[in-house]
Design a protein around this motif. Structure first.
Motif, PDB file in Angstrom:
ATOM      1  N   GLU A 185      13.773  -1.267 -17.603  1.00  0.00           N
ATOM      2  CA  GLU A 185      14.668  -0.108 -17.663  1.00  0.00           C
ATOM      3  C   GLU A 185      14.308   0.855 -16.535  1.00  0.00           C
ATOM      4  N   GLY A 186      15.322   1.453 -15.933  1.00  0.00           N
ATOM      5  CA  GLY A 186      15.084   2.358 -14.813  1.00  0.00           C
ATOM      6  C   GLY A 186      15.015   1.652 -13.478  1.00  0.00           C
ATOM      7  N   SER A 187      15.223   0.313 -13.485  1.00  0.00           N
ATOM      8  CA  SER A 187      15.242  -0.460 -12.241  1.00  0.00           C
ATOM      9  C   SER A 187      16.637  -1.048 -12.033  1.00  0.00           C
ATOM     10  N   VAL A 188      17.019  -1.157 -10.787  1.00  0.00           N
ATOM     11  CA  VAL A 188      18.293  -1.785 -10.418  1.00  0.00           C
ATOM     12  C   VAL A 188      17.994  -2.858  -9.387  1.00  0.00           C
ATOM     13  N   LEU A 189      18.501  -4.052  -9.616  1.00  0.00           N
ATOM     14  CA  LEU A 189      18.267  -5.160  -8.693  1.00  0.00           C
ATOM     15  C   LEU A 189      18.959  -4.869  -7.364  1.00  0.00           C
ATOM     16  N   ALA A 190      18.170  -4.855  -6.274  1.00  0.00           N
ATOM     17  CA  ALA A 190      18.716  -4.531  -4.961  1.00  0.00           C
ATOM     18  C   ALA A 190      18.942  -5.775  -4.109  1.00  0.00           C
TER      19      ALA A 190
END
Length: 867
Positions: free
Chosen positions: A610-615
Motif C-alpha cells: 500500500e502506498g506504492s504504484v508500479l512505475a
C-alpha cells in the motif's frame, strides 16, 4: 641668497624633479588618502553592508571549521575507540570477534529501542527509550559523568533481584521515578541508580526519538528482548595496540570476514552524518551570507554614486586642471577600495571571533566539541567575496566619471540624463561578476546547487531591475491626475534621478527572501501538523516476533475494533553491490548517499505494498518460487543508474543474497505507510528469522487519551514490543525542524538587515534631491502637509508594487524548494503575503517620510542662492 645658493637650489630642484612630476602610478592613491582625511561620511551603509556579508561568510566558515576540527580532535572519544564495527540483528561470531580482537582491546555495546515501564494498571507509565547495553570495558575513551557520582560498574551491578540502570533525566521524568525506584524493561526489573549528565560517545551511537537508558549486557539479556530478528545493533569498538596501523587493521577485518556485513568506522570519521550535515548547513549559510553581500552590493553602488555626486565640484576641478579621465577614475577607485578594505576588515574580525564567542557562551551546553581557531581559508574566502562584490558594484558608477565633461558635471543635478560608462568599464564589471560567480561555484561542495543559486540570484536581480524600469515607464504614460499630491507623487516615480529602481531592487531582494522562508516554513509546518496525522498511522509497532504476530494482531483488533491494522515482515540488510558494481566504487548524488551509508530495512511481499504504484515492469505472482527478485524504489534506482534486469546484492544476517530487479515503484513516503526501498519476492527469505512491523490507524486520527490507554495495554500484554506514537514522533521531528528553521531565519536576518540598510541608504542618497524639490515647491506655495502627502503616496505605491513582485518571486522560489528539493506539498500562506506587504509599506513609507521631514526642515536661503 648668493649665486652659489641659487645654483645649488636649481641643481637640487633638478635632482628633485620627481617631486615636481609625481609618479602617475601613485598619484591616485595619494589623492585618495588626502580625501579620506576628512573621514568616511556618507559611507556608513557601504561599510555596514560589506561588514555584515563578510562577517556572515567568515563566521560561518570559521565556525564550521571549528566544529570539524573538534570532531577530528575528539574522534577517538566520540567513537569510543580507534575503530568500530557494527552488525545489525546478530552478534559477531567467535571467529569474527577474534578477528576484531586481534587489533587491541575491545568493548561490546548493544543499542535498541524498547519500552520502559513503571507502575501498574491505570497508573502504568510507559515511554520509548533508547537502550544502550555496555560491557565492563566501557568507556574505553572519555569520561561518563553521573549524578550522583559513582563508578559505572557499581551503578549497573545487579542486586536484590534487580539490575542497576542509568537514565537520561527526561526518562525519569516521563516514568515519574527517582533514584532508587524500580521499573521494567521487557521481562527484567531495573532499579534507577542515577542519571547521565554527560555521555562521551553520544554522537557515535546516535540521538534517537527516546531518552537514553543505560544497562549492562547481562541486564539486556535478562529482558528477553534479544530474539531472532530483533532490531539490535551490536557495536564492537577497538582501542588499538598500534594506532598507526588503523587503515591496515580495518582492511584486514573487512577482507577477513567479507560476508559479515560489518559497518566500519574509524576515529577519522567518528560522526560522518553529522559532518555531512555540518557541511551542508555551512554551504547554505554561506549562500545566505553571499545573498547579504549581493544585497549590500546595491548599497555599495548607491554609496559610490552618491559620493561621486557630492564630489562633482572636486572632479570638475581635477578635470579643469588637466587631469585625464583615467586619473579621476583611479583616484576614486583607490578611495572606494580603501574604504572597502575597512569594511571587509571589520567583517573578518567579527566573523573570526564568532567561534570563540560561541564556545565561551555555549560550548559547555553543546554535545559537539568546538575547536575555535583563526582559519586562513575562511578569511581568504570572505576577503575574496567582499573584494569582488565591492569591485563588481563600484566599477559601473566609477566608470561614469571618466568621460563626463566639466560642464555636465556641474549641471548633473539638472540634466540627469542616463549614461553608460566606456566599454572597458562595462567589460571590467562583467569580468568582476564572472569572477564572483566562478568563486561561488569553486568554493561550493555542491556545485550544481551553487550554479542554481547564481542563476536564481541573477534572475531576481534582472526581474527587479526590469520591474523598476517598468514602473517608471507606466508612471510616465499614466494620465495626470487632478490632485496635486497624486500628480507630484506620480512625477517623482519617473522623473530623472528617481529612486524607483534602487528602492525596488533593494527592498525586493529582502522581501523575496522573507516570503521564500515564510512559505517554506508554512509548507513544513502543514506537512508535519495538518496533513500527515489524518493520513498517517496512529502507531508503529516494532520488534514483533514472527511467532506472536497473529496474537498481537488479534489483540489490536480487540482493543481498537474500528482501527486498521497492517503488518509486514522486516529484516535489515546492507547493500553490497548495485548493478554488479561494489558500493565502494559508487559516487551517488548527495541526497541519496544515505541508501549506502548503513543497513536498510528490507521486506518481502506477495502483493504490491500500500502506498506504492508500479512505475515499470511487472509484479511477481503470489506463488512465485524462482530465483530471487526485488522491487526497487524508482527515484533511488534512477539515481544509481539501475534498470529492470540489473542485479542487487544485499547482506542479510551474514548471508549475501543476489536478486534481480523485476520492477520499479513510486512510493508515497509522506503518507508514513509501511514501505521500503527494496521489497523482495516471498521465497527469498524463506525460513530466515525476522520480526514484523505493524501499524494501527485509528479512525479520524484517534485522540491522546485513547492512544495513551492503548499504549499502556500494549506495554502490559506485550512488553517486548516497542510502540511508537506517530504524533509524538512528529512532534519531535517538528521541534527539530523548528529549531533548524529558527537557525535559518536567524542567519537570513543578515540578508534582511542588509536590505533594510540599503533601502535606508538609497533614500538618504536621494536626500539632496528632496531638499532641492522641497525648497522650490515651498517657494511656489506648496504646504508642508501637501508635500508630505505626495511623498507618502510615492513611497506607498513603490512599496506596494515591490511587495507584490516579491510575493510572486518568493512563492516561486519556495515552490521549487518545497516540491522539487524537499519532495513535499506546497502550502500557500496569505499571512506571509500580507506580512511582506506590511513590511514593505512600513519600511518605504517610514524611511521615506523620515528623510522627507528632514528635507522640509532645511533653510531655503542656502539652496536658493545656489540656483
Amino acid at each position: 641668497m648668493n649665486s652659489e645658493q641659487v645654483s645649488a637650489a636649481a641643481a637640487g630642484a633638478g635632482r628633485a624633479s620627481p617631486l615636481r612630476r609625481p609618479n602617475r602610478r601613485t598619484l591616485p592613491l595619494r589623492f585618495a588618502l588626502r580625501e579620506l582625511r576628512g573621514g568616511l561620511r556618507g559611507f556608513a551603509v557601504f561599510l555596514a553592508c560589506l561588514a555584515l556579508g563578510v562577517a556572515a561568510i567568515a563566521g560561518v566558515g570559521a565556525f564550521s571549521r571549528a566544529l570539524t576540527d573538534g570532531l577530528a580532535r575528539e574522534g577517538t572519544t566520540l567513537l569510543g575507540g580507534d575503530a568500530a564495527f557494527t552488525l545489525v540483528q546478530r552478534e559477531a561470531s567467535p571467529e569474527e570477534y577474534a578477528l576484531i580482537a586481534a587489533g587491541g582491546k575491545v568493548s561490546t555495546i548493544a543499542t535498541l529501542r524498547a519500552m520502559a515501564r513503571a507502575g501498574t494498571g491505570d497508573a502504568l507509565d510507559a515511554t520509548l527509550a533508547e537502550v544502550k547495553a555496555v560491557d565492563g570495558a566501557y568507556p574505553m575513551v572519555g569520561a561518563l559523568d553521573l549524578v550522583p557520582a559513582q563508578s559505572l560498574a557499581a551503578a549497573l551491578a545487579p542486586g536484590d533481584g534487580a539490575y542497576g540502570a542509568l537514565a537520561d533525566p527526561s526518562l525519569a521524568d516521563r516514568l515519574q521515578i527517582k533514584t532508587g525506584d524500580r521499573f521494567q524493561l521487557g521481562e527484567a526489573t531495573l532499579v534507577l541508580k542515577g542519571t547521565i549528565e554527560r555521555e562521551p560517545d553520544l554522537l557515535s551511537t546516535g540521538i534517537g526519538f527516546g531518552p537514553r537508558l543505560m544497562v549492562s549486557l547481562d541486564a539486556l539479556r535478562a529482558t528477553q528482548l534479544l530474539q531472532p530478528g530483533s532490531l539490535v545493533r551490536w557495536h564492537y569498538r577497538v582501542k588499538m595496540d598500534r594506532p598507526a596501523e588503523l587503515a591496515q587493521f580495518v582492511e584486514r577485518v573487512q577482507h577477513g570476514a567479507p560476508e559479515a556485513g560489518f559497518e566500519a568506522r574509524t576515529r577519522d570519521a567518528a560522526a560522518p552524518r553529522l559532518e555531512n550535515n555540518v557541511r551542508r548547513f555551512t554551504e547554505y549559510l554561506t549562500l545566505v551570507g553571499l545573498t547579504a553581500l549581493l544585497v549590500g552590493g546595491v548599497g555599495v553602488a548607491n554609496a559610490v554614486k552618491s559620493h561621486l555626486d557630492a564630489k562633482r565640484g572636486v572632479i570638475a576641478t581635477f578635470k579643469s586642471l588637466g587631469a585625464p579621465g583615467l586619473t579621476v577614475f583611479g583616484i576614486y577607485l583607490a578611495e572606494v577600495g580603501l574604504i572597502a578594505l575597512v569594511g571587509i576588515g571589520i567583517g573578518i574580525a567579527v566573523g573570526s571571533a564568532l567561534p570563540f564567542l560561541a564556545n565561551a557562551a555555549f560550548g559547555h551546553l553543546l554535545p559537539i566539541p568546538i575547536e575555535p581557531s583563526l582559519q586562513p581559508g575562511a578569511i581568504a574566502l570572505a576577503l575574496a567575496y567582499g573584494a569582488l562584490i565591492a569591485l563588481a558594484f563600484a566599477l559601473w558608477p566609477l566608470g561614469l566619471a571618466h568621460d563626463v565633461p566639466v560642464s555636465a558635471l556641474f549641471r548633473e543635478h539638472v540634466e540627469g540624463a542616463r549614461r553608460r560608462p566606456r566599454l572597458v568599464y562595462i567589460a571590467l564589471t562583467a569580468l568582476a561578476v564572472l569572477a564572483l560567480a566562478g568563486l561561488a561555484v569553486y568554493a561550493s561542495e555542491q556545485r550544481h546547487v551553487a550554479m542554481i543559486y547564481l542563476a536564481a540570484a541573477a534572475s531576481v536581480l534582472i526581474v527587479l531591475r526590469l520591474v523598476g524600469a517598468g514602473i517608471m515607464a507606466i508612471a510616465r504614460r499614466l494620465p495626470r491626475p487632478r490632485s496635486t499630491a497624486l500628480r507630484l507623487a506620480l512625477a517623482n516615480i519617473h522623473r530623472p534621478a528617481a529612486l524607483t529602481p534602487t528602492i525596488v531592487l533593494s527592498l525586493g531582494l529582502g522581501l523575496t527572501l522573507l516570503v521564500t522562508l515564510a512559505l517554506i516554513d508554512r509548507s513544513l509546518t502543514r506537512e508535519l501538523t495538518s496533513r500527515l496525522p489524518t493520513e498517517a498511522p496512529s502507531f508503529f509497532f516494532l520488534d514483533i516476533q514472527s511467532n506472536e504476530t497473529e496474537a498481537f494482531t488479534r489483540f489490536l483488533r480487540e482493543k481498537a475494533p474500528q482501527g486498521e491494522v497492517e503488518t509486514v515482515p522486516m529484516l535489515r540488510g546492507r547493500i553490497l553491490t548495485l548493478g554488479g558494481r561494489p558500493v565502494e566504487s559508487l559516487d551517488p548524488p548527495p541526497e541519496f548517499a544515505w541508501v549506502l551509508s548503513s543497513d536498510r530495512g528490507v521486506t518481502y511481499a506477495r502483493e504490491l505494498p500500500e502506498g506504492s504504484v508500479l512505475a515499470a515492469g511487472e509484479w511477481w505472482p503470489a506463488d512465485y518460487a524462482g530465483p530471487p527478485l526485488v522491487s526497487f524504489e524508482r527515484e533511488i534506482a534512477d539515481a544509481f543508474g539501475l534498470k529492470i534486469g540489473d542485479e542487487v546484492t544485499v547482506n542479510v544476517l551474514g548471508r549475501s543474497i543476489t536478486a534481480t530487479i523485476a520492477n520499479l515503484r513510486d512510493v508515497e513516503w509522506e503518507r508514513l505507510a509501511i514501505n521500503f526501498v527494496m521489497v523482495f519476492s516471498p521465497n527469498t527469505f524463506a525460513g530466515a528469522p525476522h520480526t514484523s512491523l505493524a501499524t494501527l490507524t485509528l479512525p479520524e486520527g484517534g485522540d491522546v487519551a485513547r492512544e495513551r490507554s492503548l499504549g499502556r495495554a500494549v506495554a502490559t500484554e506485550f512488553p517486548a514490543i516497542t510502540a511508537v506514537r506517530v504524533k509524538e514522533a512528529l512532534t519531535q521531528i517538528g521541534e527539530i525542524v523548528g529549531n533548524l528553521l529558527v537557525a535559518i531565519r536567524g542567519a537570513s536576518l543578515v540578508a534582511l538587515l542588509s536590505s533594510v540598510l540599503v533601502l535606508a541608504g538609497a533614500l538618504a542618497a536621494g536626500q539632496h534631491h528632496r531638499v532641492y524639490d522641497a525648497v522650490i515647491l515651498k517657494t511656489l506655495g506648496a504646504t508642508r502637509a501637501r508635500l508630505i502627502a505626495a511623498y507618502a503616496l510615492e513611497y506607498a505605491a513603490l512599496g506596494l508594487v515591490t511587495a507584490v513582485v516579491a510575493v510572486g518571486a518568493g512563492a516561486a522560489a519556495a515552490y521549487v524548494v518545497v516540491v522539487y528539493v524537499m519532495k513535499l506539498a506546497f502550502a500557500w500562506s496569505t499571512g506571509a503575503a500580507l506580512g511582506a506587504v506590511a513590511v514593505a509599506l512600513v519600511l518605504t513609507v517610514g524611511f521615506g517620510l523620515v528623510g522627507t521631514w528632514r528635507a522640509l526642515g532645511q533653510k531655503p536661503a542656502r539652496i536658493l542662492r545656489n540656483l
